[in-house]
Design a protein around this motif. Structure first.
Motif, PDB file in Angstrom:
ATOM      1  N   PRO A   1       0.875  -1.227   0.107  1.00 31.66           N
ATOM      2  CA  PRO A   1      -0.062  -0.081   0.083  1.00 31.66           C
ATOM      3  C   PRO A   1       0.978   1.460   0.017  1.00 31.66           C
ATOM      4  N   GLN A   2       0.463   2.251  -0.690  1.00 30.48           N
ATOM      5  CA  GLN A   2       1.403   3.592  -0.823  1.00 30.48           C
ATOM      6  C   GLN A   2       0.234   4.803  -0.780  1.00 30.48           C
ATOM      7  N   GLY A   3       0.844   5.745  -0.148  1.00 30.80           N
ATOM      8  CA  GLY A   3       0.008   7.001  -0.097  1.00 30.80           C
ATOM      9  C   GLY A   3       1.034   8.082  -0.058  1.00 30.80           C
ATOM     10  N   PHE A   4       0.594   9.168   0.186  1.00 32.08           N
ATOM     11  CA  PHE A   4       1.540  10.544   0.130  1.00 32.08           C
ATOM     12  C   PHE A   4       0.695  11.682   0.622  1.00 32.08           C
ATOM     13  N   MET A   5       1.460  12.517   0.937  1.00 33.76           N
ATOM     14  CA  MET A   5       0.858  14.014   0.967  1.00 33.76           C
ATOM     15  C   MET A   5       1.819  14.877   0.649  1.00 33.76           C
ATOM     16  N   ALA A   6       1.149  15.995  -0.144  1.00 35.69           N
ATOM     17  CA  ALA A   6       2.063  17.018  -0.887  1.00 35.69           C
ATOM     18  C   ALA A   6       1.749  18.342  -0.563  1.00 35.69           C
ATOM     19  N   SER A   7       2.720  19.218  -0.556  1.00 39.89           N
ATOM     20  CA  SER A   7       2.194  20.689  -0.550  1.00 39.89           C
ATOM     21  C   SER A   7       2.651  21.143  -1.643  1.00 39.89           C
ATOM     22  N   VAL A   8       1.832  22.255  -2.110  1.00 35.61           N
ATOM     23  CA  VAL A   8       1.957  23.127  -3.240  1.00 35.61           C
ATOM     24  C   VAL A   8       3.051  24.365  -2.974  1.00 35.61           C
ATOM     25  N   LEU A   9       2.999  24.941  -1.663  1.00 35.54           N
ATOM     26  CA  LEU A   9       3.846  25.778  -1.081  1.00 35.54           C
ATOM     27  C   LEU A   9       5.129  25.228  -0.677  1.00 35.54           C
ATOM     28  N   PRO A  10       6.242  25.964  -0.914  1.00 35.11           N
ATOM     29  CA  PRO A  10       7.660  25.261  -0.238  1.00 35.11           C
ATOM     30  C   PRO A  10       7.354  24.858   1.306  1.00 35.11           C
ATOM     31  N   VAL A  11       8.046  23.665   1.641  1.00 33.74           N
ATOM     32  CA  VAL A  11       8.107  23.132   2.748  1.00 33.74           C
ATOM     33  C   VAL A  11       9.430  23.510   3.552  1.00 33.74           C
ATOM     34  N   VAL A  12       9.309  23.892   4.819  1.00 34.34           N
ATOM     35  CA  VAL A  12      10.392  24.144   5.490  1.00 34.34           C
ATOM     36  C   VAL A  12      10.759  23.184   6.371  1.00 34.34           C
ATOM     37  N   SER A  13       9.865  22.452   6.941  1.00 33.36           N
ATOM     38  CA  SER A  13      10.265  21.375   7.899  1.00 33.36           C
ATOM     39  C   SER A  13       9.063  20.243   7.701  1.00 33.36           C
ATOM     40  N   PHE A  14       9.392  18.920   8.006  1.00 33.26           N
ATOM     41  CA  PHE A  14       8.272  17.923   7.960  1.00 33.26           C
ATOM     42  C   PHE A  14       8.593  16.716   9.163  1.00 33.26           C
ATOM     43  N   ASP A  15       7.581  16.052   9.410  1.00 29.29           N
ATOM     44  CA  ASP A  15       7.642  14.908  10.209  1.00 29.29           C
ATOM     45  C   ASP A  15       6.827  13.739   9.657  1.00 29.29           C
ATOM     46  N   THR A  16       7.338  12.496   9.895  1.00 30.21           N
ATOM     47  CA  THR A  16       6.673  11.389   9.425  1.00 30.21           C
ATOM     48  C   THR A  16       6.351  10.238  10.472  1.00 30.21           C
ATOM     49  N   ASP A  17       7.158  10.648  11.565  1.00 30.49           N
ATOM     50  CA  ASP A  17       7.010  10.135  12.710  1.00 30.49           C
ATOM     51  C   ASP A  17       6.031  10.664  13.865  1.00 30.49           C
ATOM     52  N   ARG A  18       4.822  10.040  14.292  1.00 32.29           N
ATOM     53  CA  ARG A  18       4.106  10.642  15.164  1.00 32.29           C
ATOM     54  C   ARG A  18       4.654  11.191  16.536  1.00 32.29           C
ATOM     55  N   GLU A  19       5.606  10.051  17.146  1.00 34.30           N
ATOM     56  CA  GLU A  19       6.041  10.846  18.374  1.00 34.30           C
ATOM     57  C   GLU A  19       7.058  11.755  18.425  1.00 34.30           C
ATOM     58  N   ALA A  20       7.640  12.197  17.015  1.00 35.20           N
ATOM     59  CA  ALA A  20       8.601  13.231  16.854  1.00 35.20           C
ATOM     60  C   ALA A  20       7.658  14.658  16.769  1.00 35.20           C
ATOM     61  N   PHE A  21       6.441  14.362  15.946  1.00 35.68           N
ATOM     62  CA  PHE A  21       5.615  15.607  15.831  1.00 35.68           C
ATOM     63  C   PHE A  21       4.845  15.802  16.984  1.00 35.68           C
ATOM     64  N   ILE A  22       4.165  14.876  17.876  1.00 34.69           N
ATOM     65  CA  ILE A  22       3.431  15.241  18.983  1.00 34.69           C
ATOM     66  C   ILE A  22       4.066  15.416  20.109  1.00 34.69           C
ATOM     67  N   GLY A  23       5.094  14.466  20.565  1.00 37.36           N
ATOM     68  CA  GLY A  23       6.157  14.328  21.558  1.00 37.36           C
ATOM     69  C   GLY A  23       5.422  13.551  22.624  1.00 37.36           C
ATOM     70  N   LEU A  24       6.118  13.439  23.544  1.00 35.16           N
ATOM     71  CA  LEU A  24       5.789  12.256  24.826  1.00 35.16           C
ATOM     72  C   LEU A  24       4.925  12.985  25.595  1.00 35.16           C
ATOM     73  N   TYR A  25       3.995  12.133  25.926  1.00 35.28           N
ATOM     74  CA  TYR A  25       2.794  12.372  27.057  1.00 35.28           C
ATOM     75  C   TYR A  25       2.065  13.754  26.533  1.00 35.28           C
ATOM     76  N   ARG A  26       1.777  13.834  25.337  1.00 35.68           N
ATOM     77  CA  ARG A  26       0.956  14.814  24.679  1.00 35.68           C
ATOM     78  C   ARG A  26      -0.201  14.130  23.672  1.00 35.68           C
ATOM     79  N   HIS A  27      -0.806  15.257  23.040  1.00 31.95           N
ATOM     80  CA  HIS A  27      -1.872  14.726  21.938  1.00 31.95           C
ATOM     81  C   HIS A  27      -1.881  15.788  20.961  1.00 31.95           C
ATOM     82  N   GLU A  28      -2.846  15.552  20.335  1.00 33.50           N
ATOM     83  CA  GLU A  28      -3.160  16.208  18.903  1.00 33.50           C
ATOM     84  C   GLU A  28      -3.329  17.915  19.476  1.00 33.50           C
TER      85      GLU A  28
END
Length: 787
Positions: free
Chosen positions: A197-224
């Motif tokens: 299975p394959q999927g993607f997310m793209a931005s039309v505007l320039p991207v200055v940073s990204f995350d693909t790991d939930r823990e890296a984006f959300i952080g520990l003991y946090r939520h959305e």
């Protein structure tokens, strides 16, 4: 309490207060790709199959509710304050944060305003592409320049819903996330057998940073609601290899006072390096996105144009012209597989469900209904019964499709005798009956013979009183009518099925078949006359022990709704008896919120009666207001000529009529729910549950369009037989029928509400109640006077 309002001109429901009692959702997508989105941007998506094609994750029955979803965060890079384009997940105080959600046909828009920044976030799925387009427009309404960031967030699911929920020891070690310099996140996993299975997310505007790991984006003991990356102001550029993958992209820009910035994010199915790049290039021009949105609007305008009405009831018009039909198309696409109540495990087509779902859309998309009927016919077994569910994506003929005898239902196969004639009456496509369709287990037969075989199977499964055996169950899965138990409701359905086939066979000149099944009908009628009536209403059935179910001498529950309504629909008794049965419904079952399913509620478990006795009084199967069954009461009263009562019943469970009491009703006021809590519940009488994917949708449309407004197809024309409230002066309908357009104007000068006194077609008097197809022109004016 009122949370929003209908905008019929734009075909939208506007939610002004985001703190709705439940998640109020919308469906995105028209064919293979389906997205579900709430008024707070929560929800999930799947491709073709809700069970084995799950793209985005959702946590059911969770606290906080409504997580996760399609989130866009806005951050003021000067002071570090951040919020979301939808009220949740950040949830800024509504005293300082303004939010409106607009659910439309195939799209949802979030409008917000906070600290001098306005945003509009629109999500939709193009008609013919497996992608979502997230449009974000940000405007600086203040007097100073603003330095802002946008962050997206979506959580990928591991494709197979069951594995994602349970098999953590394997599934959490399979993702292989990537990032393309074009600003595209690449999501791929390897699953057995040889799935990629394959999927993607793209931005039309320039991207200055990204995350693909939930823990890296959300952080520990946090939520959305308080993700670490947004709080910090930059993503970590994480590349998940295993773990919980996500899609987070950051855009950054400045806005001068009065300036607006447009951003677009594309999420979907396909290879990031090829299809993802193609989509990013294709939609870099905003005009192309606008063209896709216009195509979506045109798609729905065409589907809804086949039946429109103007009546004295604004609530009826809102539902029939827009939301009821929209819901009918949604149930037709997805059966009962995926909602905020169904996690997706019941994949494919419910047999009885989908047969009924076709009734709500056959007037608009007959070709697609034809294809669906073929899928359903493939789920019928060579001895006449049917599989309880069928998955067309994986269907192959063979003995593996034969269920255990204890899992054969008494009603599934009989719904073919309702759906196929409905298709034939709508289209006149009698060649369909000659189509050779394989059975689920072995052999092939014409559609006509499939129908005959269904009738023969039910004839072979009759009990001690000559009534149909309940088998695994009838329409009510929670009633135990196994063994020698007999279902009077299934018997009534069988009577209607026999009548439909006899009429069809006679029309085709197959008199031997018609005569054969008339004998069955007569014999069944004799059993009904002897064993189904209980003095003031009809029994629900007989238990395996021989005890009566739903009679005055029965334990606890004395009367069930379905037996009374279907006695009328199938015309199994003289009119005075039918009216007595429906009068008992009015006396014992009718409430201000709809008609309860049985009365009194079961309060003690009765093993022989079954699981219906396990629910608390007033919930689900036990004395709740099952909205699906209420539609049959509307039809029954219309057939009896009692238009005021039919309309009162219709309005009692009509979602649009609950808009000003939404804090009691709780579910969406724009689509039907499965059930409303009954009067014997100690606390929540009038509270709805389980919206969207319910047979209520199709049958409500049938009830109001074909029986209250009285416009229904026949083999040779269109029946006009309204049964309306006596105080209505009249109504108008536009109807497309077999390539013809009819404008139908009905007047009720004598306030009878029923009885066609005169009917004209293009100025010429037509006797009776049927407008012959042969006399129709391309454009037609039908004038009807009731009296």
């Amino acid at each position: 309490m009122r949370y929003g309002y209908f905008d019929n001109e734009k075909r939208e429901y506007i939610i002004l207060n985001p703190v709705t009692p439940m998640s109020w959702v919308n469906y995105l997508g028209t064919a293979d790709y389906c997205g579900i989105i709430s008024n707070n941007a929560a929800g999930y998506a799947f491709y073709k199959s809700a069970k084995t094609g799950r793209l985005l994750r959702f946590r059911f029955n969770s606290i906080p509710m409504d997580r996760p979803g399609r989130y866009v965060y806005l951050r003021d890079n000067t002071d570090g304050d951040y919020w979301s384009a939808s009220w949740q997940p950040v949830g800024k105080p509504l005293s300082v944060y303004k939010n409106i959600c607009r659910h439309g046909l195939g799209y949802t828009v979030f409008e917000s305003e906070y600290k001098g920044i306005k945003s509009e976030f629109r999500v939709f799925v193009p008609v013919d592409r497996p992608i979502e387009l997230w449009e974000v427009e940000v405007t600086n309404t203040g007097s100073e320049e603003r330095d802002l960031s946008l962050f997206t967030y979506a959580e990928w699911c591991f494709w197979h819903m069951d594995q994602d929920l349970t098999n953590f020891q394997y599934i959490l070690y399979t993702c292989r996330m990537g990032y393309l310099e074009e600003g595209i996140i690449d999501y791929s996993i390897r699953l057995w057998p040889n799935q990629r299975p394959q999927g993607f997310m793209a931005s039309v505007l320039p991207v200055v940073s990204f995350d693909t790991d939930r823990e890296a984006f959300i952080g520990l003991y946090r939520h959305e609601g308080n993700p670490e990356a947004v709080e910090r102001g930059v993503c970590a550029n994480s590349l998940a290899q295993g773990g919980n993958p996500c899609a987070a992209l950051q855009n950054r820009f400045t806005l001068k006072p009065g300036e607006t910035k447009y951003a677009l994010f594309i999420l979907g199915i396909g290879d990031a390096a090829t299809y993802g790049v193609e989509c990013r290039r294709r939609y870099a021009r905003r005009e192309q996105v606008a063209a896709e949105f216009q195509k979506l609007q045109d798609y729905w305008a065409e589907r809804l144009a086949h039946f429109t009405c103007a009546t004295p009831s604004a609530e009826l018009d809102t539902m029939v012209n827009i939301w009821n039909q929209y819901q009918c198309h949604t149930t037709f696409n997805w059966s009962r597989s995926a909602s905020f109540n169904e996690a997706g495990g019941r994949d494919g087509l419910g047999y009885r469900d989908t047969n009924q779902d076709t009734l709500g859309v056959v007037h608009a998309i007959p070709d697609l209904v034809r294809d669906k009927l073929v899928d359903l016919l493939k789920g019928q077994l060579s001895f006449g019964a049917a599989m309880h569910s069928v998955q067309p994506l994986t269907w192959t003929q063979g003995a593996h499709n034969v269920p255990e005898e204890s899992r054969i239902f008494s009603d599934d196969h009989l719904w073919l005798l309702i759906s196929v004639p409905a298709y034939l009456k709508e289209t006149g496509d009698f060649d369909f009956l000659n189509l050779m369709v394989p059975y689920a287990d072995e052999g092939t037969a014409s559609v006509y013979d499939h129908l005959k075989q269904a009738l023969e199977f039910s004839w072979s499964k009759r009990g001690p009183h000559g009534l149909l055996l309940g088998l695994a169950a009838d329409w009510n899965d929670c009633l135990n009518l196994k063994g020698k138990g007999e279902s009077i409701w299934s018997t009534f359905l069988y009577c209607l099925a026999l009548d439909e086939f006899i009429t069809l066979a006679s029309y085709l000149g197959q008199e031997a078949d018609a005569a054969h099944f008339r004998q069955y009908r007569q014999a069944i009628q004799e059993s009904i006359d002897r064993y189904a009536w209980d003095g003031k209403w009809f029994l629900r059935g007989y238990l395996d022990s021989g005890k009566k179910l739903g009679g005055q001498e029965s334990e606890q529950t004395k009367i069930f709704l379905n037996s009374q309504t279907w006695a009328v629909i199938a015309r199994v008794a003289a009119e005075d008896r039918l009216k007595q049965a429906m009068d008992s419904v009015q006396e014992l079952l009718a409430t201000e919120h709809g008609i309860i399913k049985n009365y009194p509620a079961y309060r003690e478990h009765i093993l022989e009666v079954g699981a219906v006795t396990d629910f608390p009084p007033g919930l689900k199967e036990n004395a709740a207001i099952f909205c699906h069954t209420n539609t049959w009461a509307v039809i029954a009263e219309a057939l009896l000529g009692r238009g005021d009562r039919a309309f009162a019943y219709y309005r009692s469970f009509l979602p649009a009529a609950k808009n000003d009491r939404a804090d009691v009703y709780t579910m969406e006021p724009y689509v039907y729910a499965q059930f409303i809590t009954g009067k014997e519940h100690p606390q929540y009488f009038g509270r709805a549950r389980n919206s969207w994917l319910t047979g209520t949708a199709a049958w409500s449309f049938v009830a109001v369009s074909q029986y209250i407004l009285g416009i229904r197809p026949a083999y040779d024309g269109l029946v006009i037989d309204p049964v309306i409230p006596q105080d209505w002066p009249g109504f108008e309908v536009t109807r497309r029928f077999r390539g013809k357009k009819l404008t139908i104007k009905v007047r009720n000068p004598h306030r009878t509400g029923r009885g066609v006194a005169e009917m004209k077609l293009n100025g010429k008097i037509i006797p009776g109640k049927v407008i012959p197809l042969a006399q129709m022109q391309n454009e037609n004016l039908v004038e009807v006077v009731l009296g």
